[in-house]
Design an enzyme around this catalytic site. Structure first.
Site, PDB file in Angstrom:
ATOM      1  N   GLU A 173       0.832  -1.216   0.000  1.00  0.00           N
ATOM      2  CA  GLU A 173       0.000   0.000   0.000  1.00  0.00           C
ATOM      3  C   GLU A 173       0.861   1.258   0.000  1.00  0.00           C
ATOM      4  OE1 GLU A 173      -2.962  -0.307   3.127  1.00  0.00           O
ATOM      5  OE2 GLU A 173      -4.216  -1.550   1.857  1.00  0.00           O
ATOM      6  N   GLU A 374      -5.623  -8.369  -0.762  1.00  0.00           N
ATOM      7  CA  GLU A 374      -6.318  -8.059   0.487  1.00  0.00           C
ATOM      8  C   GLU A 374      -7.754  -7.678   0.185  1.00  0.00           C
ATOM      9  OE1 GLU A 374      -4.714  -5.295   3.381  1.00  0.00           O
ATOM     10  OE2 GLU A 374      -2.672  -5.840   2.796  1.00  0.00           O
TER      11      GLU A 374
HETATM   12  C1  BG6 Z   1      -4.403  -2.641   4.795  1.00  0.00           C
HETATM   13  C2  BG6 Z   1      -3.075  -3.116   5.267  1.00  0.00           C
HETATM   14  O1  BG6 Z   1      -4.411  -1.274   4.967  1.00  0.00           O
HETATM   15  O2  BG6 Z   1      -5.557  -2.997   5.452  1.00  0.00           O
HETATM   16  C3  BG6 Z   1      -3.113  -4.150   6.374  1.00  0.00           C
HETATM   17  O3  BG6 Z   1      -2.243  -3.539   4.230  1.00  0.00           O
HETATM   18  C4  BG6 Z   1      -4.284  -3.848   7.285  1.00  0.00           C
HETATM   19  O4  BG6 Z   1      -1.882  -4.127   7.002  1.00  0.00           O
HETATM   20  C5  BG6 Z   1      -5.577  -3.955   6.488  1.00  0.00           C
HETATM   21  O5  BG6 Z   1      -4.342  -4.633   8.419  1.00  0.00           O
HETATM   22  C6  BG6 Z   1      -6.830  -3.734   7.303  1.00  0.00           C
HETATM   23  O6  BG6 Z   1      -6.721  -2.568   8.047  1.00  0.00           O
HETATM   24  P1  BG6 Z   1      -7.016  -2.549   9.597  1.00  0.00           P
HETATM   25  O7  BG6 Z   1      -6.644  -1.229  10.042  1.00  0.00           O
HETATM   26  O8  BG6 Z   1      -8.477  -2.814   9.724  1.00  0.00           O
HETATM   27  O9  BG6 Z   1      -6.191  -3.637  10.193  1.00  0.00           O
END
Ligand code: BG6
Length: 476
Positions: A173, A374
């Site tokens: 990211e 993701e």
């Molecule tokens: C992304 C990241 O921003 O989203 C992860 O690459 C992160 O590291 C994921 O955990 C979800 O975000 P959060 O803040 O809900 O854990």
């Protein structure tokens, strides 16, 4: 959907490994971050303070549980596991001559364990894990020396794991830091803090340039080590919709989308987009961008785009919201709520069709394979007395997103390498540092204060995802 499609799960070293100082590991930028909550930012402390709680230090202690956890991933049927190599296990300070053998061995063991179950490791080189020493002593990616340190780290792990890992990504990211109102992103992406009187955007573009060069150098070096490597970038894609068909809203969204595309434009095309050059000129930025850098960018273009997709945002041309730095409105001063969709408990808009829209926009623009590395639903889960967790909300969220992904592939012809939902096992939240914002299909008994047995329990989504993988997405 072919049989090669990589169904998997996604994690990041700092959010699940724990063992923050085990096996010679050094502290990273995340190791000085305390826990926050929804609307309460995480604090970045100068040193590790004895009376403060740093949730990533122990995380879910995968470091000591990895064999059992990998066995669970195998039982689920994962074909790949996306995770990162903690830079500070390999170079604890970041500027050493020789790497830390104990750190290298940990990943040898982990990759061997995964491969023994035919789970392919998909590796991010830097997922918010820069050595703290490089941030404090060198100013992080403000300093061009850090380009060389990163290249050395990349070369070391490429060489060591060249026969175990094929899919790589450079910076996780990388585009988060475009949101300069939220200081957490420049820190975690690049080890950078902005000082009083500095223009945060100008700092960000300089840092971004150095990081883009570092990424391109890693791609060039990696291809020499193993020409079969597939090396991608990784961007967070939060599409920005126009609030209405008012042409002013359309143009507001169009212009705002430049900040979403900027990093991928350079990574994929190998040169700066003209809208960015115009912006630098308008703002009067004086950036250290050298001729030799431009040649590196042109040569080190990526093979695929790894992306995260969680939510969408909306802009309206005639409002100016006082932006507070909350992640929810995606760093947009004129961001407004979307009246057509609902949000999670953390305010993240739930928009499955936005995934299909995203895949189409990225594929139309770049025409190279995409990899959803993701996607997921952060929610509060309840561990029942019989150790069951009924996470139907997560199953619903993922089902809807997978259906949209399938439409993008089958109907729209988007080339997609795989799908790895975020946090296949519960981990520490990145933005808030909480444990209670859970994404996993495996529950971990640990709470926000660091209490709990660390025992693992299968949620309902575990069996559901097992079937999805077994049927190659036919049964959802
Ligand atoms: C992304 C990241 O921003 O989203 C992860 O690459 C992160 O590291 C994921 O955990 C979800 O975000 P959060 O803040 O809900 O854990």
């Amino acid at each position: 959907m072919t049989n090669e499609f990589l169904w998997g799960g996604a994690l990041a070293a700092h959010q699940f490994e724990g063992g923050w100082n085990a096996g010679g590991k050094g502290p990273s930028v995340i190791d000085v971050m305390t826990a926050g909550a929804h609307g309460v930012p995480r604090e970045i402390t100068e040193t590790i303070e004895a009376n403060k709680f740093y949730p990533n230090h122990e995380a879910i202690d995968f470091y000591h549980h990895y064999k059992k956890d990998v066995a669970l991933f195998a039982e689920m049927g994962l074909k790949c596991l996306r995770t990162s190599i903690a830079w500070t296990r390999i170079f604890p300070l970041g500027d050493e001559e020789t790497p830390n053998e104990a750190g290298l061995k940990f990943y040898d063991d982990l990759f061997d364990e995964l491969l023994s179950y035919n789970i392919e490791p998909v590796i991010t080189l830097s997922h918010f894990e820069m050595p703290l020493h490089l941030a404090r002593e060198y100013g992080g990616f403000r300093n061009r020396k850090v380009i060389d340190f990163f290249e050395k780290f990349a070369l070391t792990v490429f060489e060591r794991y060249k026969n175990k890992v094929k899919y790589w990504m450079t910076f996780n990211e990388i585009n988060n830091q475009m949101d300069v109102n939220n200081p957490i992103f420049l820190w975690t992406n690049s080890g950078v803090k902005v000082s009083e009187g500095e223009d945060a955007k100008e700092v960000m573009y300089q840092v971004a340039h150095n990081e883009l060069v570092a990424s391109a150098k890693a791609v060039i070096a990696g291809k020499k080590i193993n020409p079969d490597f597939q090396i991608g970038c990784m961007v967070s894609h939060v599409p920005i919709y126009p609030y209405s068909c008012n042409p002013a809203d359309i143009m507001a969204a169009e212009e705002a989308m430049h900040q979403r595309f900027f990093f991928a434009d350079v990574h994929v095309r190998g040169y700066y987009p003209r809208y960015a050059l115009k912006e630098f000129e308008r703002a009067g930025y004086s950036l250290d961008i050298r001729e030799e850098d431009l040649a590196v960018l042109a040569e080190g273009t990526v093979d695929y785009i790894g992306l995260s997709y969680y939510m969408s945002t909306v802009v309206k041309s005639d409002v100016e919201v006082n932006y507070s730095g909350d992640v929810v409105n995606g760093g947009l001063p004129n961001g407004v709520e979307n009246p057509y969709i609902q949000s999670s408990d953390w305010g993240w808009a739930i928009d499955p069709e936005g995934l299909r829209y995203t895949l189409n926009r990225l594929y139309d623009r770049y025409q190279i394979p995409l990899f959803i590395v993701e996607n997921g639903f952060g929610a509060i889960d309840v561990l029942e007395e019989n150790h069951q967790v009924h996470d139907q909300n997560r199953i619903d969220y993922l089902t809807k997103h997978i259906k949209e992904m399938q439409k993008a592939m089958d109907h729209d012809g988007v080339e997609l390498l795989g799908y790895t939902p975020w946090g296949i096992i519960d981990v520490v939240s990145f933005t808030t540092g909480e444990m209670k914002k859970r994404y996993g299909m495996i529950y971990v008994d640990r709470d926000n204060e660091g209490q709990g047995t660390m025992k693992r329990y299968k949620k309902d989504s575990f069996a559901w995802y097992q079937t999805v993988i077994k049927t190659n997405g036919q049964q959802l």
